[in-house]
Design an enzyme around this catalytic site. Structure first.
Site, mmCIF file in Angstrom:
data_model
loop_
_atom_site.group_PDB
_atom_site.id
_atom_site.type_symbol
_atom_site.label_atom_id
_atom_site.label_comp_id
_atom_site.label_asym_id
_atom_site.label_seq_id
_atom_site.Cartn_x
_atom_site.Cartn_y
_atom_site.Cartn_z
ATOM 1 N N ASP A 213 0.406 -3.134 12.107
ATOM 2 C CA ASP A 213 0.917 -3.480 10.774
ATOM 3 C C ASP A 213 1.304 -4.964 10.754
ATOM 4 O O ASP A 213 2.267 -5.383 11.397
ATOM 5 C CB ASP A 213 2.130 -2.613 10.432
ATOM 6 C CG ASP A 213 2.579 -2.815 8.994
ATOM 7 O OD1 ASP A 213 2.612 -1.832 8.246
ATOM 8 O OD2 ASP A 213 2.889 -3.976 8.618
ATOM 9 N N ARG B 106 0.854 -1.197 0.000
ATOM 10 C CA ARG B 106 0.000 0.000 0.000
ATOM 11 C C ARG B 106 0.880 1.232 0.000
ATOM 12 O O ARG B 106 1.729 1.376 0.867
ATOM 13 C CB ARG B 106 -0.853 0.054 1.273
ATOM 14 C CG ARG B 106 -2.045 -0.759 1.258
ATOM 15 C CD ARG B 106 -3.081 -0.318 2.260
ATOM 16 N NE ARG B 106 -2.625 0.129 3.570
ATOM 17 C CZ ARG B 106 -3.450 0.491 4.536
ATOM 18 N NH1 ARG B 106 -4.753 0.465 4.328
ATOM 19 N NH2 ARG B 106 -3.006 0.872 5.697
ATOM 20 N N THR C 251 -1.355 7.414 -0.469
ATOM 21 C CA THR C 251 -2.625 7.292 -1.220
ATOM 22 C C THR C 251 -3.434 6.085 -0.758
ATOM 23 O O THR C 251 -4.618 5.990 -1.074
ATOM 24 C CB THR C 251 -2.337 7.105 -2.718
ATOM 25 O OG1 THR C 251 -1.638 5.856 -2.878
ATOM 26 C CG2 THR C 251 -1.488 8.243 -3.272
ATOM 27 N N ASP D 249 4.916 -5.927 9.480
ATOM 28 C CA ASP D 249 5.965 -5.570 10.442
ATOM 29 C C ASP D 249 5.943 -6.497 11.646
ATOM 30 O O ASP D 249 6.995 -6.904 12.153
ATOM 31 C CB ASP D 249 5.788 -4.118 10.901
ATOM 32 C CG ASP D 249 6.227 -3.135 9.827
ATOM 33 O OD1 ASP D 249 6.941 -3.549 8.899
ATOM 34 O OD2 ASP D 249 5.845 -1.955 9.924
HETATM 35 C C1 PRP Z 1 -1.019 -4.778 4.444
HETATM 36 C C2 PRP Z 1 -1.808 -6.061 4.570
HETATM 37 C C3 PRP Z 1 -2.628 -6.035 3.317
HETATM 38 C C4 PRP Z 1 -2.919 -4.578 3.136
HETATM 39 C C5 PRP Z 1 -4.333 -4.301 3.586
HETATM 40 O O1 PRP Z 1 0.045 -4.923 3.591
HETATM 41 O O2 PRP Z 1 -0.993 -7.195 4.690
HETATM 42 O O3 PRP Z 1 -1.963 -6.562 2.188
HETATM 43 O O4 PRP Z 1 -2.000 -3.860 3.973
HETATM 44 O O5 PRP Z 1 -4.673 -2.979 3.354
HETATM 45 P P1 PRP Z 1 -5.773 -2.555 2.271
HETATM 46 O O6 PRP Z 1 -6.943 -3.456 2.444
HETATM 47 O O7 PRP Z 1 -6.068 -1.125 2.632
HETATM 48 O O8 PRP Z 1 -5.141 -2.666 0.909
HETATM 49 P P2 PRP Z 1 1.124 -3.753 3.355
HETATM 50 O O9 PRP Z 1 0.702 -2.855 2.234
HETATM 51 O O10 PRP Z 1 1.416 -3.074 4.661
HETATM 52 O O11 PRP Z 1 2.367 -4.534 2.796
HETATM 53 P P3 PRP Z 1 3.353 -5.573 3.535
HETATM 54 O O12 PRP Z 1 2.566 -6.847 3.776
HETATM 55 O O13 PRP Z 1 4.439 -5.760 2.549
HETATM 56 O O14 PRP Z 1 3.811 -4.951 4.823
HETATM 57 N N1 URA Z 2 -2.474 -3.167 6.875
HETATM 58 C C1 URA Z 2 -2.083 -3.627 8.085
HETATM 59 O O1 URA Z 2 -1.077 -4.334 8.194
HETATM 60 N N2 URA Z 2 -2.828 -3.315 9.150
HETATM 61 C C2 URA Z 2 -3.931 -2.552 9.070
HETATM 62 O O2 URA Z 2 -4.582 -2.301 10.103
HETATM 63 C C3 URA Z 2 -4.313 -2.066 7.814
HETATM 64 C C4 URA Z 2 -3.569 -2.415 6.730
#
Ligand code: PRP
Ligand code: URA
Length: 209
Positions: free
Chosen positions: A200, A104, A108, A203
């Site tokens: 997150d 994400r 945005t 993380d």
């Molecule tokens: C997180 C999570 C989802 C997304 C959800 O990933 O694991 O993929 O956010 O958010 P959304 O429904 O608003 O799209 P992130 O973008 O943080 O990536 P990562 O798993 O690489 O940390």
């Molecule tokens: N992605 C995450 O990892 N946590 C949230 O709460 C939303 C998006």
């Protein structure tokens, strides 16, 4: 409209509480996500079709059920979805695994796709997209659209925690996709995080940040 199933088994709800806890360490977080994924895999495979074959027991030959050749694929959304794969494969070891890399954009909140690698026969499989978090729904919608653009038609979505906004977004964009959750939480905050959520997921899973 696809179905929305909340997997409310007490064991799942118990473990979910500990992954929400900010003091749960990376090792325990990973183990709990793995265990919840296994239990949710049990729910998501509940409607797999059966066929009857003949089995010879020590007593008699008798009709008995086996899964009727339905081929499965597990599709984690990178990164955090990776933490759910092993848990699912414990129940469905013959499933193939494809990967969709999305993150994400923090400003945005729009998903950015950076990697797609699917089993060669993905179009013939029932694909289960896995990601711990369904927040705005942007990432799940993009992953499902990516699968559909490659000819995949049988798709389910499995997440641990969702916001109502994310569920509505997926239901609107992909009404053919059934959604499985461990919890439907309250709402999204101003930064697009699920409340109460778990923070997150990537993380916490990988110990980054
Ligand atoms: C997180 C999570 C989802 C997304 C959800 O990933 O694991 O993929 O956010 O958010 P959304 O429904 O608003 O799209 P992130 O973008 O943080 O990536 P990562 O798993 O690489 O940390
Ligand atoms: N992605 C995450 O990892 N946590 C949230 O709460 C939303 C998006």
């Amino acid at each position: 409209m696809g179905t929305l199933t909340i997997c409310d088994h007490p064991l799942i709800q118990h473990k979910l509480t500990y992954i929400r806890d900010k003091d749960t360490k990376t090792k325990d977080f990973r183990e709990l996500v793995d265990e919840i994924a296994t239990m949710m895999a049990y729910e998501i495979t509940r409607d797999l079709p059966l066929e009857t074959i003949s089995v010879t027991t020590p007593i008699v030959e008798a009709p008995s059920n086996v899964i009727s050749g339905r081929m499965l694929g597990v599709i984690p959304i990178l990164r955090a979805g990776l933490g759910m794969v092993e848990g699912m494969l414990k129940l469905i070891p013959a499933a193939k695994v494809g990967h969709i890399g999305l993150f994400r954009n923090p400003e945005t909140l729009q998903p950015v796709e950076y990697y797609v690698n699917l089993p060669a026969d993905a179009t013939e499989r029932l694909l289960i997209v896995v990601d711990p978090m369904l927040a705005t729904g942007g990432s799940a919608n993009a992953a499902i659209a990516s699968l559909k653009s490659r000819g995949c038609t049988q798709i389910k979505l499995m997440c641990l925690i969702a916001a109502p906004e994310g569920v509505a977004a997926v239901q609107q964009a992909h009404p053919d996709v059934d959604i499985y959750l461990a919890s439907l939480d309250s709402h999204l905050n101003d930064h697009g995080y699920i409340v109460p959520g778990l923070g997150d997921a990537g993380d916490r899973m990988f110990g980054t940040k």
